[in-house]
Design an enzyme around this catalytic site. Structure first.
Site, PDB file in Angstrom:
ATOM      1  N   ILE A  19     -35.152  42.061  36.513  1.00 21.78           N
ATOM      2  CA  ILE A  19     -34.016  42.890  36.945  1.00 21.78           C
ATOM      3  C   ILE A  19     -33.592  42.550  38.367  1.00 21.78           C
ATOM      4  O   ILE A  19     -32.393  42.572  38.681  1.00 21.78           O
ATOM      5  CB  ILE A  19     -34.329  44.409  36.803  1.00 21.78           C
ATOM      6  CG1 ILE A  19     -33.040  45.215  36.871  1.00 21.78           C
ATOM      7  CG2 ILE A  19     -35.307  44.895  37.850  1.00 21.78           C
ATOM      8  CD1 ILE A  19     -32.055  44.939  35.778  1.00 21.78           C
ATOM      9  N   ASP A  51     -39.651  53.285  28.646  1.00 21.58           N
ATOM     10  CA  ASP A  51     -39.078  52.475  29.731  1.00 21.58           C
ATOM     11  C   ASP A  51     -37.564  52.339  29.536  1.00 21.58           C
ATOM     12  O   ASP A  51     -36.797  52.662  30.450  1.00 21.58           O
ATOM     13  CB  ASP A  51     -39.764  51.106  29.834  1.00 21.58           C
ATOM     14  CG  ASP A  51     -39.084  50.240  30.888  1.00 21.58           C
ATOM     15  OD1 ASP A  51     -39.273  50.512  32.087  1.00 21.58           O
ATOM     16  OD2 ASP A  51     -38.320  49.334  30.516  1.00 21.58           O
ATOM     17  N   LYS A  72     -35.533  52.265  38.518  1.00 21.91           N
ATOM     18  CA  LYS A  72     -36.028  53.271  37.589  1.00 21.91           C
ATOM     19  C   LYS A  72     -37.210  52.713  36.800  1.00 21.91           C
ATOM     20  O   LYS A  72     -37.261  51.501  36.627  1.00 21.91           O
ATOM     21  CB  LYS A  72     -34.948  53.771  36.626  1.00 21.91           C
ATOM     22  CG  LYS A  72     -34.219  52.706  35.854  1.00 21.91           C
ATOM     23  CD  LYS A  72     -34.706  52.011  34.648  1.00 21.91           C
ATOM     24  CE  LYS A  72     -35.757  52.360  33.745  1.00 21.91           C
ATOM     25  NZ  LYS A  72     -36.010  51.247  32.753  1.00 21.91           N
TER      26      LYS A  72
HETATM   27  P1  NAP Z   1     -40.681  42.017  35.640  1.00 22.99           P
HETATM   28  O1  NAP Z   1     -39.768  40.945  35.149  1.00 22.99           O
HETATM   29  O2  NAP Z   1     -42.071  42.072  35.123  1.00 22.99           O
HETATM   30  O3  NAP Z   1     -40.658  41.952  37.229  1.00 22.99           O
HETATM   31  C1  NAP Z   1     -41.520  42.679  38.063  1.00 22.99           C
HETATM   32  C2  NAP Z   1     -41.882  41.770  39.234  1.00 22.99           C
HETATM   33  O4  NAP Z   1     -42.620  42.517  40.194  1.00 22.99           O
HETATM   34  C3  NAP Z   1     -42.740  40.574  38.794  1.00 22.99           C
HETATM   35  O5  NAP Z   1     -42.251  39.383  39.365  1.00 22.99           O
HETATM   36  C4  NAP Z   1     -44.105  40.965  39.350  1.00 22.99           C
HETATM   37  O6  NAP Z   1     -44.922  39.856  39.621  1.00 22.99           O
HETATM   38  C5  NAP Z   1     -43.715  41.684  40.612  1.00 22.99           C
HETATM   39  N1  NAP Z   1     -44.788  42.509  41.170  1.00 22.99           N
HETATM   40  C6  NAP Z   1     -45.802  43.152  40.525  1.00 22.99           C
HETATM   41  N2  NAP Z   1     -46.569  43.808  41.417  1.00 22.99           N
HETATM   42  C7  NAP Z   1     -46.044  43.570  42.638  1.00 22.99           C
HETATM   43  C8  NAP Z   1     -46.412  43.962  43.957  1.00 22.99           C
HETATM   44  N3  NAP Z   1     -47.463  44.766  44.193  1.00 22.99           N
HETATM   45  N4  NAP Z   1     -45.664  43.503  44.996  1.00 22.99           N
HETATM   46  C9  NAP Z   1     -44.596  42.690  44.779  1.00 22.99           C
HETATM   47  N5  NAP Z   1     -44.201  42.292  43.550  1.00 22.99           N
HETATM   48  C10 NAP Z   1     -44.914  42.728  42.492  1.00 22.99           C
HETATM   49  O7  NAP Z   1     -40.044  43.462  35.330  1.00 22.99           O
HETATM   50  P2  NAP Z   1     -38.493  43.866  35.335  1.00 22.99           P
HETATM   51  O8  NAP Z   1     -37.945  43.747  33.966  1.00 22.99           O
HETATM   52  O9  NAP Z   1     -37.790  43.183  36.445  1.00 22.99           O
HETATM   53  O10 NAP Z   1     -38.638  45.422  35.607  1.00 22.99           O
HETATM   54  C11 NAP Z   1     -38.978  45.927  36.877  1.00 22.99           C
HETATM   55  C12 NAP Z   1     -38.473  47.348  36.952  1.00 22.99           C
HETATM   56  O11 NAP Z   1     -37.067  47.339  36.743  1.00 22.99           O
HETATM   57  C13 NAP Z   1     -39.063  48.260  35.870  1.00 22.99           C
HETATM   58  O12 NAP Z   1     -39.320  49.521  36.394  1.00 22.99           O
HETATM   59  C14 NAP Z   1     -37.966  48.340  34.825  1.00 22.99           C
HETATM   60  O13 NAP Z   1     -37.983  49.584  34.131  1.00 22.99           O
HETATM   61  C15 NAP Z   1     -36.732  48.240  35.707  1.00 22.99           C
HETATM   62  N6  NAP Z   1     -35.558  47.732  34.978  1.00 22.99           N
HETATM   63  C16 NAP Z   1     -35.639  46.608  34.221  1.00 22.99           C
HETATM   64  C17 NAP Z   1     -34.516  46.198  33.500  1.00 22.99           C
HETATM   65  C18 NAP Z   1     -34.510  44.932  32.670  1.00 22.99           C
HETATM   66  O14 NAP Z   1     -33.532  44.707  31.927  1.00 22.99           O
HETATM   67  N7  NAP Z   1     -35.519  44.074  32.761  1.00 22.99           N
HETATM   68  C19 NAP Z   1     -33.337  46.939  33.538  1.00 22.99           C
HETATM   69  C20 NAP Z   1     -33.279  48.043  34.369  1.00 22.99           C
HETATM   70  C21 NAP Z   1     -34.398  48.443  35.080  1.00 22.99           C
HETATM   71  P3  NAP Z   1     -46.029  39.403  38.507  1.00 22.99           P
HETATM   72  O15 NAP Z   1     -45.255  39.227  37.219  1.00 22.99           O
HETATM   73  O16 NAP Z   1     -46.554  38.123  39.076  1.00 22.99           O
HETATM   74  O17 NAP Z   1     -47.013  40.541  38.428  1.00 22.99           O
END
Ligand code: NAP
Length: 308
Positions: A14, A167, A89
């Site tokens: 995201i 989620d 979120k």
């Molecule tokens: P993601 O692709 O797994 O990204 C999360 C990132 O945060 C990863 O690169 C992860 O690294 C990193 N991370 C984990 N622990 C950390 C720390 N302590 N310090 C710094 N970075 C850290 O997940 P995402 O889809 O982007 O989702 C993240 C959030 O956005 C969630 O709450 C989700 O509900 C929300 N969101 C997502 C979407 C969507 O379409 N994907 C839409 C709206 C909202 P590692 O993978 O190396 O652990």
């Protein structure tokens, strides 16, 4: 207004698909640093910790896009260091953590913003106005999507605090709490949890408003056909609207284009800048509380293992 220096923590899907382009396209912020274990953002300096980024890049604001389980301590560090904080979120893992962050933001005199992106979906204001003019009696929420398509390779969604199907489902609840404008209660809940996972793959909730509306919500991550993010609202006077595509279209004003999908995140950053300028916070815990309440009373059924 002078552009504000902002740092990003968590550069996953995201952050790279929405936050980074929205910051770059807007005129309120300059992205000056990123903290992530592995992921990088081209052209932006990477730091190995938040404290390193705060010291070296000196952002006045921090946007936190990690999985929710690790957000609290990151947000605490940023707030206590006098930085404004935007939380993707769901804002944190528990309602108690959010209440505590709100206290820390107030004590530090900085902005805390729970950025529920679905609040900024383009058809949501029209639904809010429609509801204000009618008396909703029954609301059906159908949130059916394919977890393999939207969450490929993400393990945190299945771990405690990852919320499983809530989620995406919490987006529907964030829209409901916004458009109804009155308290909502979970009256019944059931969850289906794969036997090899900690979080649900499907859930059903019954909710009610303090008024007379009854709500049935269905969330399912096993939908491989057409993806559905619909909220149908039936009023006491027989009128009905369907808010579809996660708040991007409303049935009686279908001129809202689907490609307005990109509009949520620029609006989030405009709002964040306005809050900072006004010296205010915007902390909305309701969607998270509804999920927490659902977990408290849910009947739980184990289902077949989820193999990804
Ligand atoms: P993601 O692709 O797994 O990204 C999360 C990132 O945060 C990863 O690169 C992860 O690294 C990193 N991370 C984990 N622990 C950390 C720390 N302590 N310090 C710094 N970075 C850290 O997940 P995402 O889809 O982007 O989702 C993240 C959030 O956005 C969630 O709450 C989700 O509900 C929300 N969101 C997502 C979407 C969507 O379409 N994907 C839409 C709206 C909202 P590692 O993978 O190396 O652990």
């Amino acid at each position: 207004m002078a552009r504000l220096r902002i740092g990003l923590v968590g550069a996953g899907k995201i952050a790279r698909e929405q936050h980074v382009p929205a910051i770059a396209a807007g005129d309120a912020f300059d992205l000056v640093g990123v903290v992530d274990p592995m992921a990088r953002v081209p052209g932006v300096e990477s730091y190995s910790s938040l404290s390193d980024m705060l010291k070296a890049a000196d952002p006045v604001a921090v946007s936190i896009c990690t999985p929710p389980q690790v957000r609290y301590s990151i947000a605490r560090t940023a707030l206590d260091a006098g930085r404004h904080v935007l939380l993707e979120k769901p804002p944190v893992a528990t309602v108690g953590e959010l209440e505590n962050l709100a206290r820390h933001a107030k004590a530090a005199g900085v902005t805390l913003f729970t950025a529920w992106h679905s609040h900024f979906a383009p058809a949501v204001p029209a639904a809010r106005h429609w509801i204000a003019a009618h008396r909703p009696r029954f609301i059906k929420v159908t949130w059916r999507e394919d977890v393999r398509r939207w969450h490929e390779g993400q393990q945190w969604i299945w771990e405690p605090g990852g919320l499983g199907v809530f989620d995406p489902g919490i987006n529907a609840l964030s829209i409901l709490t916004d458009i109804l404008g009155e308290p909502l209660f979970v009256t019944r809940a059931s969850v289906e949890v794969p036997e090899n996972r900690a979080a649900p793959i499907a859930a059903k909730l019954d909710l009610s408003t303090a008024g007379e509306a009854r709500i049935e919500a269905e969330f399912d991550w096993r939908e491989t056909g057409p993806q559905t993010w619909d909220i149908t609202v039936s009023a006491a006077d027989g009128a009905e609207i369907v808010l579809s595509i996660g708040g991007h279209r409303i049935s009686d004003s279908s001129d809202v284009p689907v490609d307005a999908l990109e509009g949520e995140y620029p609006a989030i950053y405009r709002r964040f800048a306005e809050l900072i300028a006004a010296g205010q916070s915007d902390v909305h815990a309701e969607p998270l509380r509804l999920v927490a309440d659902a977990f408290l009373i849910a009947e739980r059924r184990e289902v077949a293992p989820f193999i990804d």
